[in-house]
Design a protein around this motif. Structure first.
Motif, PDB file in Angstrom:
ATOM      1  N   UNK A   4       4.279   5.520 -12.746  1.00  0.00           N
ATOM      2  CA  UNK A   4       5.027   6.215 -11.692  1.00  0.00           C
ATOM      3  C   UNK A   4       6.440   5.661 -11.557  1.00  0.00           C
ATOM      4  N   UNK A   5       6.981   5.152 -12.638  1.00  0.00           N
ATOM      5  CA  UNK A   5       8.276   4.481 -12.594  1.00  0.00           C
ATOM      6  C   UNK A   5       9.357   5.376 -11.990  1.00  0.00           C
ATOM      7  N   UNK A   6       9.996   4.860 -10.926  1.00  0.00           N
ATOM      8  CA  UNK A   6      11.110   5.527 -10.248  1.00  0.00           C
ATOM      9  C   UNK A   6      10.722   6.832  -9.556  1.00  0.00           C
ATOM     10  N   UNK A   7       9.434   7.118  -9.433  1.00  0.00           N
ATOM     11  CA  UNK A   7       9.001   8.266  -8.643  1.00  0.00           C
ATOM     12  C   UNK A   7       9.116   7.925  -7.160  1.00  0.00           C
ATOM     13  N   UNK A   8       9.414   8.924  -6.347  1.00  0.00           N
ATOM     14  CA  UNK A   8       9.512   8.746  -4.896  1.00  0.00           C
ATOM     15  C   UNK A   8       8.313   9.422  -4.250  1.00  0.00           C
ATOM     16  N   UNK A   9       7.552   8.649  -3.481  1.00  0.00           N
ATOM     17  CA  UNK A   9       6.304   9.154  -2.896  1.00  0.00           C
ATOM     18  C   UNK A   9       6.281   8.948  -1.393  1.00  0.00           C
ATOM     19  N   UNK A  81      16.699   8.904  -0.961  1.00  0.00           N
ATOM     20  CA  UNK A  81      16.409   8.684  -2.384  1.00  0.00           C
ATOM     21  C   UNK A  81      16.947   9.787  -3.302  1.00  0.00           C
ATOM     22  N   UNK A  82      17.357  10.906  -2.723  1.00  0.00           N
ATOM     23  CA  UNK A  82      17.905  11.986  -3.533  1.00  0.00           C
ATOM     24  C   UNK A  82      16.883  12.928  -4.121  1.00  0.00           C
ATOM     25  N   UNK A  83      15.604  12.673  -3.870  1.00  0.00           N
ATOM     26  CA  UNK A  83      14.548  13.528  -4.422  1.00  0.00           C
ATOM     27  C   UNK A  83      13.218  13.172  -3.789  1.00  0.00           C
ATOM     28  N   UNK A  84      12.211  13.991  -4.098  1.00  0.00           N
ATOM     29  CA  UNK A  84      10.823  13.700  -3.743  1.00  0.00           C
ATOM     30  C   UNK A  84       9.945  14.127  -4.905  1.00  0.00           C
ATOM     31  N   UNK A 128      11.448  20.783  -2.533  1.00  0.00           N
ATOM     32  CA  UNK A 128      11.927  19.609  -3.270  1.00  0.00           C
ATOM     33  C   UNK A 128      11.027  19.313  -4.477  1.00  0.00           C
ATOM     34  N   UNK A 129       9.735  19.530  -4.322  1.00  0.00           N
ATOM     35  CA  UNK A 129       8.814  19.309  -5.429  1.00  0.00           C
ATOM     36  C   UNK A 129       9.007  20.351  -6.528  1.00  0.00           C
ATOM     37  N   UNK A 130       9.503  21.513  -6.186  1.00  0.00           N
ATOM     38  CA  UNK A 130       9.833  22.507  -7.211  1.00  0.00           C
ATOM     39  C   UNK A 130      10.922  21.977  -8.136  1.00  0.00           C
ATOM     40  N   UNK A 131      11.822  21.182  -7.587  1.00  0.00           N
ATOM     41  CA  UNK A 131      12.912  20.623  -8.387  1.00  0.00           C
ATOM     42  C   UNK A 131      12.429  19.516  -9.317  1.00  0.00           C
ATOM     43  N   UNK A 132      11.421  18.763  -8.887  1.00  0.00           N
ATOM     44  CA  UNK A 132      10.947  17.616  -9.673  1.00  0.00           C
ATOM     45  C   UNK A 132       9.646  17.891 -10.422  1.00  0.00           C
ATOM     46  N   UNK A 133       9.100  19.110 -10.251  1.00  0.00           N
ATOM     47  CA  UNK A 133       7.764  19.425 -10.784  1.00  0.00           C
ATOM     48  C   UNK A 133       6.780  18.354 -10.303  1.00  0.00           C
TER      49      UNK A 133
END
Length: 250
Positions: A4-9, A81-84, A128-133
């Motif tokens: 999960x490296x660098x994933x935001x949870x 964090x800029x993402x999720x 936001x999850x649509x952007x990161x799959x």
């Protein structure tokens, strides 16, 4: 590099029990974890532990029953964090009562802290999850799947969560979002207290678990959550994963 490296949870109810077990497993795999919990003191202690592995993990104190404030949780995380990448809806409060004694207040507690936060946090997170799959992990229970006695309010909310999990898995699979459930049996602080208060009942339940033990918070439940949050589960969606030592059989 962790899985999960660098994933935001985001993990709700992450200050203790299963939530903390998952949070610990996530940071050891490289994730930046945001714990959301009502308990300020426990949340700050949990973050100190997580930051030993991942300095960028943080805590947000929130009452998930205040539904109009749930969207801001996701906004805070994305702003920081800029993402999720991952949403884990784990928190849930409920009271066990016989069916005929279950009141509207009991139903409201279970739905207000379990079903509705899951629903509204998913609504806020999915764009936001649509952007990161990204990945969503919700929580089911044998109480709903098997219909455990004295758990009408809890079981009803858990089955409602299962329903919206399947719906969103179907609606957003095309966007590369995976939505799954974990139905656990875990050696949580609540179970440990229950073992002291009702040792005979505890032993009876234990003997009906084929693996003859309750799941460990990090090693069993947490590792299963890591799998569902990682690329290893990319072809799994809309499923209930029974992490329960074999208790539920299909």
């Amino acid at each position: 590099m962790g899985r999960l490296q660098d994933k935001v949870a985001i993990i709700t109810g992450g200050a203790g029990g299963i939530g903390q077990g998952m949070a610990t497993a996530f940071v050891k795999e490289g994730a930046k974890v945001v714990i959301v919990d009502l308990n300020e003191e426990a949340g700050q202690e949990a973050i100190k532990h997580l930051q030993q592995h991942q300095q960028e993990s943080t805590f947000i104190q929130a009452n998930l029953a205040e539904h109009d404030k749930l969207e801001s949780i996701v906004e805070q995380v994305v702003d920081k964090y800029g993402k999720l990448d991952i949403l884990v809806n784990n928190a849930h409060a409920s009271k066990n009562k016989p069916f005929l004694e279950t009141t509207q207040k009991d139903l409201d507690l279970s739905f207000d802290t379990g079903f509705y936060p899951t629903f509204y946090l998913m609504q806020a997170a999915i764009p936001h999850l649509q952007e990161t799959k990204g990945k969503i992990i919700n929580f089911a229970s044998g109480a709903g799947i098997e219909g455990h006695a004295n758990q009408a309010a809890y079981a009803a909310a858990k089955e409602a969560i299962r329903a919206i999990t399947r719906v969103t898995a179907n609606e957003f699979g095309k966007d590369g979002i995976n939505v799954n459930l974990i139905a656990p049996i875990a050696n949580s602080p609540g179970v440990q207290q229950w073992a002291k208060e009702q040792p005979e009942y505890y032993q009876d339940v234990l003997e009906n678990i084929p693996l003859r033990r309750f799941g460990e918070l990090e090693e069993d439940i947490g590792r299963a959550a890591v799998f569902l949050a990682s690329d290893d589960s990319n072809y799994i969606t809309g499923q209930t994963i029974n992490v329960d030592g074999g208790s539920i059989k299909f």
